[in-house]
Design an enzyme around this catalytic site. Structure first.
Site, PDB file in Angstrom:
ATOM      1  CB  CYS A 191     -15.140  53.727 -20.230  1.00 45.43           C
ATOM      2  SG  CYS A 191     -14.953  55.269 -21.136  1.00 45.43           S
ATOM      3  CG  ASP A 230      -8.434  59.601 -19.517  1.00 40.09           C
ATOM      4  OD1 ASP A 230      -8.304  59.437 -18.292  1.00 40.09           O
ATOM      5  OD2 ASP A 230      -7.594  59.205 -20.342  1.00 40.09           O
ATOM      6  CB  CYS A 237     -11.785  54.660 -18.688  1.00 38.69           C
ATOM      7  SG  CYS A 237     -11.730  56.382 -19.253  1.00 38.69           S
ATOM      8  CG  ASP A 238      -8.807  56.747 -22.832  1.00 36.92           C
ATOM      9  OD1 ASP A 238      -9.766  56.071 -23.243  1.00 36.92           O
ATOM     10  OD2 ASP A 238      -8.585  57.905 -23.214  1.00 36.92           O
ATOM     11  CE  LYS A 239      -4.041  57.943 -20.006  1.00 38.52           C
ATOM     12  NZ  LYS A 239      -5.325  58.380 -20.604  1.00 38.52           N
ATOM     13  CB  CYS A 254     -14.630  57.525 -26.371  1.00 36.47           C
ATOM     14  SG  CYS A 254     -14.914  58.481 -24.861  1.00 36.47           S
ATOM     15  CD  GLU A 284      -5.781  61.712 -22.724  1.00 40.55           C
ATOM     16  OE1 GLU A 284      -6.979  62.006 -22.930  1.00 40.55           O
ATOM     17  OE2 GLU A 284      -5.366  60.549 -22.690  1.00 40.55           O
ATOM     18  CB  SER A 313      -8.172  63.234 -26.185  1.00 40.66           C
ATOM     19  OG  SER A 313      -9.136  62.303 -26.610  1.00 40.66           O
TER      20      SER A 313
END
Length: 569
Positions: A56, A88, A129-131, A201, A453, A479
């Site tokens: 990511c 993650d 990435c996610d966060k 992702c 998650e 997730s």
């Protein structure tokens, strides 16, 4: 804005660049190659979480370089600085996943600190990435500097046996192997083809959900979320973000001028219409808390009831972000919702124009030939994908994303686990019975700490063929790639004495999507009696970052914020 040799009054960076007493400060800047023109220009911090720890973020140095070029071409002084990231996907299913939500706070804290300490005038916040995404947006809100949010872009789908695949398929493949439905050789081949390069992702998982939401909130330009990570368009978007940051400085356009109750309602509408991640509930609540805007978990359900699901992307569908981009990206969805009166067209954006004006400026018609994006009057579902459940197990709410049957009703015996590892062991050993309700507790923001998650567990359940006949509830999170009847964010969490702490093996638990119910067949008196006898375990971490943030987290029902100044209720 031009470089004139004299910095505009009102710019905070004057505190470190102007006057004879700041000669030592200028000397430090000159050591890094900045010249007189730079020092007379607005200082734009470019926050870069690049790292070799996740695909990511592995390319973000290149994305950031394009943003820096944009700042420089618009006569700004770009100052790049770094911050952390947690992968993650790589930490998933391990103790390390406890760090994920903490990283949201650390990213926000670190960007806020650098911008404050170095007296910056504006920001371009880059995220992969996610966060990274909510962390960067939280920082923008806290600093209230002119800021442009810049997503690093999504990974392209892989190909396995003639079909598009993502990391979601690999996680579910683990369950299929355990159940005997896939060979280890096939899983090995799937693993080698699922993630072909850089980028977040690919499905409508958390990163792509939050990127889409950044457009709906107005913090990112419309059309900026969907270009793939490894594409010329992504670098064009990055350069434009740098240029736009200077326009925001010149017009003193700050997050507080952009964000409103209406912009958050727009973000929720986009989330539920696209089948976005449940994590967006947590993050939008946190962003609203930081901004001091009234937003409650119940608002997600209210908006979801009136907003149809019109996009069918992974994990519920088969398409990925690249497919959405090929059809026009998030603006196509926004246009359809706007034309149906389901979003606020007069909400402001980072360009200084409204959502409606931006859609007109881009020439977005809402037309798309793809079957996976439907008109509002012919949706995949009459209601949005996010459901908020309440009941005697979740007085403060719980979150579910519908990926299949939106009339799902399930009652079954609880199988209670005190942590994710015990539940994963149970699932992998093939002990699941049809009708079970798996309960994983002590995984909330404070109890984990960090609200892990649990894609490993949920994917293993689905991979073993139990998507329709087994439910799972937890005070932890899922997730964005999770699918099936999985209910998370149960609040109050077990650590705080929520009713989930009182559950015992064999208790009959009901998950009823239609009636938005999460309950256990116990009377109020029985629950109260059990909780009277309950005592929390000693904290697992008593020192270090997990102990510090674990005690600071608020309830998931309010976004699990740690900022003491953020709105908590």
């Amino acid at each position: 804005m031009s470089k004139t040799g004299e910095k505009d009054e009102g710019l905070r960076s004057r505190e470190v660049t102007e006057g004879p007493e700041r000669a030592p400060h200028r000397a430090m800047f000159r050591a890094m190659g900045f010249d007189d023109d730079d020092l007379s220009s607005p200082m734009v911090g470019v926050a870069n979480p690049a790292a070799d720890i996740t695909p990511c973020n592995v390319h973000l140095d290149d994305v950031t370089e394009s943003a820096i070029e944009g700042v420089d071409s618009a006569d700004g002084m770009p100052v790049e600085f770094g911050t952390i990231t947690i992968s993650d996907a790589i930490s998933m299913g391990t103790e390390g996943m406890k760090a994920s939500l903490v990283s949201r706070e650390v990213i926000a804290d670190s960007v806020e600190l650098v911008a404050f300490g170095e007296r910056m005038d504006a920001l371009v916040t880059v995220a992969g990435c996610d966060k990274n995404l909510p962390g960067m947006m939280m920082a923008a809100i806290r600093t209230d500097l002119p800021t442009v949010f810049l997503y690093g872009g999504s990974i392209l789908p892989g190909e396995h046996e003639g079909r598009e695949v993502t990391v979601q398929n690999v996680f579910e493949g683990v369950g299929a192997v355990a159940h005997g439905d896939m060979s280890e050789e096939e899983l090995d081949d799937l693993e080698r083809h699922a993630c072909p390069g850089a980028g977040s992702c690919g499905g409508m998982f958390t990163a792509n959900t939050m990127a889409s939401i950044s457009e709906a909130l107005g913090l990112a330009p419309l059309g900026s979320a969907s270009p793939p990570a490894e594409s010329d368009e992504r670098y064009e978007v990055a350069e434009q973000a740098g240029e736009l940051a200077l326009d925001a400085v010149e017009n003193d356009r700050k997050p507080s001028d952009i964000l409103s109750r209406e912009s958050f309602e727009n973000a929720i509408a986009v989330q539920v219409a696209m089948g976005g991640s449940t994590n967006a509930v947590l993050h939008l609540l946190a962003l609203a808390a930081e901004a001091g805007i009234d937003l409650a978990i119940e608002d997600f359900d209210e908006i979801s009831r009136q907003t149809p699901k019109i996009a069918n992307l992974q994990p519920g569908g088969s398409k990925v972000m690249k497919d959405l981009h090929d059809e026009g990206g998030v603006p196509v969805v926004l246009r359809r919702l706007l034309d149906a009166g389901l979003v606020h067209g007069d909400a402001m954006t980072v360009t200084g124009r409204t959502v409606a004006d931006e859609l007109d400026e881009l020439g977005v018609t809402g037309e798309a030939d793809a079957e996976f994006i439907r008109p509002v009057d012919d949706p995949f579902s009459d209601e949005g994908a996010i459901k908020i459940l309440t009941g005697n197990l979740a007085p403060d709410g719980a979150v579910l994303k519908v990926t299949k049957d939106d009339t799902f009703h399930h009652s079954g015996p609880a199988r209670v686990f005190e942590n994710e590892e015990d539940a994963m062991r149970y699932v992998q050993e093939g002990d699941i019975d049809s009708g079970d309700v798996l309960v994983i507790r002590n995984e909330g923001p404070r109890g984990g700490p960090g609200m892990r998650e649990m894609l490993g567990v949920t994917a293993a359940v689905v991979g073993q063929g139990h998507e329709d006949d087994v439910a799972l509830i937890t005070d932890g999170r899922f997730s964005g790639a999770t699918r099936g009847p999985m209910v998370g964010h149960v609040a109050p969490e077990a650590r705080d004495g929520g009713p989930i702490a009182a559950l015992e093996d064999g208790d009959e638990v009901t998950v009823d999507i239609t009636n938005r119910e999460l309950s256990v067949a116990l009377s109020d008196e029985e629950l109260a009696e059990r909780l009277d006898d309950w005592e929390p375990d000693e904290p697992q971490y008593t020192t270090g970052v997990l102990a510090k943030y674990g005690t600071a987290f608020g309830s998931a029902a309010n976004g699990a914020v740690t900022n003491p100044g953020a709105k908590r209720e």
